[in-house]
Structures are given as C-alpha cells and as structure tokens.
Design a protein around this motif. Structure first.
Motif, short mmCIF file in Angstrom:
data_model
loop_
_atom_site.label_atom_id
_atom_site.label_comp_id
_atom_site.label_asym_id
_atom_site.label_seq_id
_atom_site.Cartn_x
_atom_site.Cartn_y
_atom_site.Cartn_z
N GLU A 151 -6.86 -5.60 4.82
CA GLU A 151 -6.65 -6.70 5.76
C GLU A 151 -5.36 -6.47 6.52
OE1 GLU A 151 -5.91 -11.57 5.66
OE2 GLU A 151 -5.97 -10.39 3.80
N LEU A 152 -5.37 -6.74 7.82
CA LEU A 152 -4.15 -6.62 8.62
C LEU A 152 -3.38 -7.93 8.57
CD1 LEU A 152 -5.28 -4.64 11.81
CD2 LEU A 152 -4.35 -3.78 9.65
N VAL A 153 -2.07 -7.83 8.29
CA VAL A 153 -1.23 -9.01 8.19
C VAL A 153 0.08 -8.77 8.94
CG1 VAL A 153 -2.21 -9.61 5.94
CG2 VAL A 153 -0.10 -8.26 6.04
N ASP A 154 0.74 -9.85 9.29
CA ASP A 154 2.07 -9.78 9.87
C ASP A 154 3.02 -9.22 8.82
OD1 ASP A 154 4.60 -10.21 10.92
OD2 ASP A 154 4.27 -12.32 11.39
N ALA A 155 3.62 -8.07 9.08
CA ALA A 155 4.47 -7.43 8.08
C ALA A 155 5.67 -8.30 7.72
CB ALA A 155 4.93 -6.07 8.58
N ALA A 156 6.08 -9.18 8.63
CA ALA A 156 7.23 -10.05 8.35
C ALA A 156 6.94 -11.02 7.21
CB ALA A 156 7.63 -10.81 9.61
N ARG A 157 5.68 -11.22 6.87
CA ARG A 157 5.31 -12.14 5.80
C ARG A 157 5.31 -11.47 4.42
NH1 ARG A 157 3.33 -16.93 7.62
NH2 ARG A 157 2.87 -17.08 9.85
N LEU A 158 5.47 -10.16 4.40
CA LEU A 158 5.47 -9.44 3.13
C LEU A 158 6.88 -9.37 2.55
CD1 LEU A 158 3.16 -6.42 4.05
CD2 LEU A 158 2.52 -8.49 2.80
N PRO A 159 7.01 -9.33 1.23
CA PRO A 159 8.33 -9.10 0.63
C PRO A 159 8.91 -7.78 1.16
CG PRO A 159 6.76 -9.78 -1.05
CD PRO A 159 5.96 -9.53 0.19
N PHE A 160 10.15 -7.82 1.61
CA PHE A 160 10.72 -6.64 2.24
C PHE A 160 10.76 -5.45 1.29
CE2 PHE A 160 14.29 -3.85 3.31
CZ PHE A 160 13.87 -3.42 4.57
N GLU A 161 10.95 -5.71 -0.01
CA GLU A 161 11.03 -4.58 -0.94
C GLU A 161 9.72 -3.79 -1.00
OE1 GLU A 161 10.63 -8.36 -3.59
OE2 GLU A 161 11.65 -7.75 -1.74
N LEU A 162 8.59 -4.45 -0.71
CA LEU A 162 7.32 -3.72 -0.67
C LEU A 162 7.29 -2.77 0.53
CD1 LEU A 162 4.63 -6.44 -1.57
CD2 LEU A 162 5.65 -4.69 -3.06
N LEU A 163 7.75 -3.26 1.68
CA LEU A 163 7.80 -2.41 2.87
C LEU A 163 8.75 -1.24 2.66
CD1 LEU A 163 7.89 -4.93 5.86
CD2 LEU A 163 6.00 -3.44 5.21
N ALA A 164 9.91 -1.53 2.09
CA ALA A 164 10.90 -0.47 1.89
C ALA A 164 10.38 0.59 0.94
CB ALA A 164 12.21 -1.08 1.38
N ALA A 165 9.71 0.18 -0.13
CA ALA A 165 9.16 1.14 -1.08
C ALA A 165 8.07 1.98 -0.42
CB ALA A 165 8.62 0.42 -2.31
N TYR A 166 7.27 1.37 0.41
CA TYR A 166 6.21 2.11 1.11
C TYR A 166 6.81 3.11 2.09
CZ TYR A 166 1.80 2.83 3.65
OH TYR A 166 0.68 3.38 4.24
N ASP A 167 7.84 2.72 2.79
CA ASP A 167 8.50 3.61 3.75
C ASP A 167 9.05 4.85 3.06
OD1 ASP A 167 9.70 3.97 6.57
OD2 ASP A 167 11.50 4.04 5.32
N ARG A 168 9.48 4.73 1.80
CA ARG A 168 10.06 5.86 1.08
C ARG A 168 9.07 6.98 0.85
NH1 ARG A 168 12.65 8.44 -0.13
NH2 ARG A 168 13.52 8.45 -2.21
N ARG A 169 7.78 6.71 0.96
CA ARG A 169 6.79 7.79 0.83
C ARG A 169 6.84 8.74 2.02
NH1 ARG A 169 1.20 4.75 -0.55
NH2 ARG A 169 0.44 6.81 0.12
N PHE A 170 7.41 8.29 3.12
CA PHE A 170 7.35 9.04 4.37
C PHE A 170 8.72 9.45 4.90
CE2 PHE A 170 3.97 5.89 4.00
CZ PHE A 170 2.84 6.69 4.07
N PHE A 171 9.78 9.14 4.14
CA PHE A 171 11.14 9.45 4.59
C PHE A 171 11.95 9.89 3.38
CE2 PHE A 171 15.38 8.67 6.39
CZ PHE A 171 15.21 9.25 7.64
N PRO A 172 12.87 10.86 3.54
CA PRO A 172 13.53 11.46 2.38
C PRO A 172 14.47 10.55 1.60
CG PRO A 172 13.66 12.92 4.29
CD PRO A 172 13.16 11.61 4.79
N GLU A 173 14.99 9.50 2.23
CA GLU A 173 15.95 8.63 1.55
C GLU A 173 15.65 7.17 1.91
OE1 GLU A 173 18.45 9.18 -0.52
OE2 GLU A 173 19.04 11.28 -0.32
N ALA A 174 16.15 6.27 1.10
CA ALA A 174 16.05 4.85 1.44
C ALA A 174 16.83 4.57 2.73
CB ALA A 174 16.59 4.00 0.29
N ARG A 175 16.29 3.68 3.54
CA ARG A 175 16.95 3.29 4.81
C ARG A 175 16.70 1.81 5.08
NH1 ARG A 175 13.14 6.27 9.44
NH2 ARG A 175 11.11 5.80 8.49
N ASP A 176 17.04 0.99 4.09
CA ASP A 176 16.65 -0.41 4.13
C ASP A 176 17.25 -1.18 5.30
OD1 ASP A 176 15.54 0.43 1.78
OD2 ASP A 176 16.35 -1.20 0.55
N ALA A 177 18.55 -0.99 5.56
CA ALA A 177 19.18 -1.75 6.65
C ALA A 177 18.54 -1.39 7.99
CB ALA A 177 20.68 -1.47 6.69
#
Length: 288
Positions: free
Chosen positions: A147-173
């Motif tokens: 299902e497609l959802v507004d990403a702003a409604r998701l807990p940010f830590e879920l987005l950040a963890a998902y982003d780490r699969r595609f980038f070498p280091e955490a970049r939360d800010a």
C-alpha cells in the motif's frame, strides 16, 4: 594564485552553488541546499579570489568511514589555472582515511581516475512523462499487496533503517530534511508494517526530480513513480538510475523515460555493499 583562499561556505554561498549548478545544466533542486547544510555543516568549501567566490566543492563526512565529493565547479573564465586543484586537495584532505565516493561527469572521469577513484557503475538520468508500464495495469496490481502511504506518517526510524540498505552510512539529519522540506512529497510502499519502497519528488529548475527511489520490485517502483509524478507541475520527471540495476533501466524505458545525462559513481576503494537490486534512483549526485 595571489589572493586565492579557501573558506567554509556561507548560506549565501550555498545559494550561489545552486545557481552555478543550474548554469552547468545539472538541474539542481530548488531547496536542496537546506538539506545539504544539515548533512555536514562544515562540508562545503568555497574558493575566493580577493573575497569573490570563484569555485565550489562539497566534501561531506558521513559516519566514521565514508565521505562524498560533489559540487566541484570552477567559474569558466578561471578554469585551468590551478584553483580547482587547490580546492580539490582541501576537500580530499578533509575526507582523509575514509572511503570516498563521487558522481563524475564524463569529461572529468579521467582526472578522477588519476586521483585514485574507480568506476562502480553509471548513474543515468532518465527524463520524461511516465507512461503506463503495461496497458491497463492498475496501481494495485503493480503493488502486489503493498500500500502507498504518506511517508511523513511513518515512524522516522523505519525510514532511516530502510535508507541504510542503499547508503553506506546513517544520514538521519539529512534524510529528515530531505523528505520534509516544503514543496516535496515523500511516499512509501508498506506491506504488513514493512517498508518495501520509498521515493521523494522535489521541485527543480527543470524537470521535477525523483530521488531516492527504492523498491522491492519493478511494479512497486512503477507505482511509486506514477504517484510521485502527480506532483510534477507539468508531469515531467527525472530519475538518476544506476545502470547496475538492469531492472531499473528496463523500467524507465518501458515507461517512456529517455536518457539525457550520465555520471559515473566512483569510489576510492571497494564499492560499498548496497542493495543495488532495490535501488531504482539515487538520492543526489552532489551528496550520494
């Protein structure tokens, strides 16, 4: 080089970098600089002659072991006089003892190889109005139960963890600013509480750019791209697609998007272990 000095970039300099990038035909995002600034506030350098900005470079540190070079621009009338190399060495010194990446335009790749960079893949910008991936295909069929959802409604830590699969280091800010700036739209594909796709569209000087674009399947990538394209003022979008993901290249061709620009993703050492099969569009050619 009398009168040449290198300093950290000011907020006014960051806007100037955007203008210079536009003049180079790079189609910069209208508000990218606000997210760039929080990634590493000291990571943007400017070369000045008698106080006047004439050259730019970003040398951004991520975590303890990765860095990224971008915004390497010298004003056209001053090229070939050594100013760029002075700035280049300052940036590389800032990233000493780290794996360093960059996206090198075609006419500079030989110079980057001479500095120890090696090509990992090409990021090819595909542009156009996305058509249907297949005649009569509905969004639900493309998503296959997600299902497609507004990403702003998701807990940010879920987005950040998902982003780490595609980038070498955490970049939360950086990621928080990149997804939340005014005028941007961020959409995620979710199945049973798991993120299976994520994309952001932002206004630019030319075609609206989508990046990142992550997806577990080509269908999810297509559904995200179509949903995001609704927010492009004239429907025209641009995506920087890694040719290391053949499914992504095939998808763009199937949607009618055509290659307009390319840059080589290069590293000073072994390429980091990323989920390339799920990487349909990189976030930024300036910061990775």
């Amino acid at each position: 080089m009398t009168g040449f000095e290198i300093t950290g970039a000011s907020a006014a300099d960051m806007e100037l970098f955007r203008v210079w990038a536009e003049e180079e035909g790079w189609n910069p995002g209208e508000s990218d600089r606000f997210a760039f600034a929080v990634a590493d506030p000291a990571g943007f350098l400017v070369g000045r002659i008698d106080g006047e900005p004439v050259a730019s470079l970003s040398a951004v540190r991520y975590g303890a072991g990765f860095g990224f070079i971008g915004f390497y621009i010298v004003r056209p009338a001053l090229r070939g006089q050594g100013y760029g190399m002075r700035l280049w060495h300052a940036g590389m010194n800032r990233l000493e003892d780290r794996l360093v990446g960059l996206d090198g335009v075609v006419d500079q790749q030989a110079n980057y190889r001479a500095s120890g960079f090696r090509r990992a893949w090409n990021n090819v910008r595909h542009e156009g109005v996305p058509g249907a991936a297949a005649a009569g295909t509905e969004e639900a069929a493309l998503l296959g139960g997600a299902e497609l959802v507004d990403a702003a409604r998701l807990p940010f830590e879920l987005l950040a963890a998902y982003d780490r699969r595609f980038f070498p280091e955490a970049r939360d800010a950086f990621l928080s600013a990149w997804t939340g700036l005014p005028g941007r739209t961020a959409v995620a594909a979710v199945r049973d509480g798991r993120i299976e796709g994520f994309g952001v569209i932002r206004p630019c000087s030319g075609a609206a750019r989508i990046g990142p674009l992550y997806a577990a399947t080509p269908g999810i990538a297509a559904a995200l791209l179509h949903r995001l394209a609704r927010h492009a003022p004239d429907g025209v979008v641009a995506v920087d697609v890694p040719d290391a993901n053949p499914a992504a290249t095939a998808l763009m061709a199937g949607l009618g998007l055509v290659p307009v620009f390319e840059a080589a993703r290069m590293y000073t050492g072994p390429a980091p272990d990323l989920d390339l099969a799920g990487l349909y569009g990189v976030t930024s050619l300036e910061l990775g």
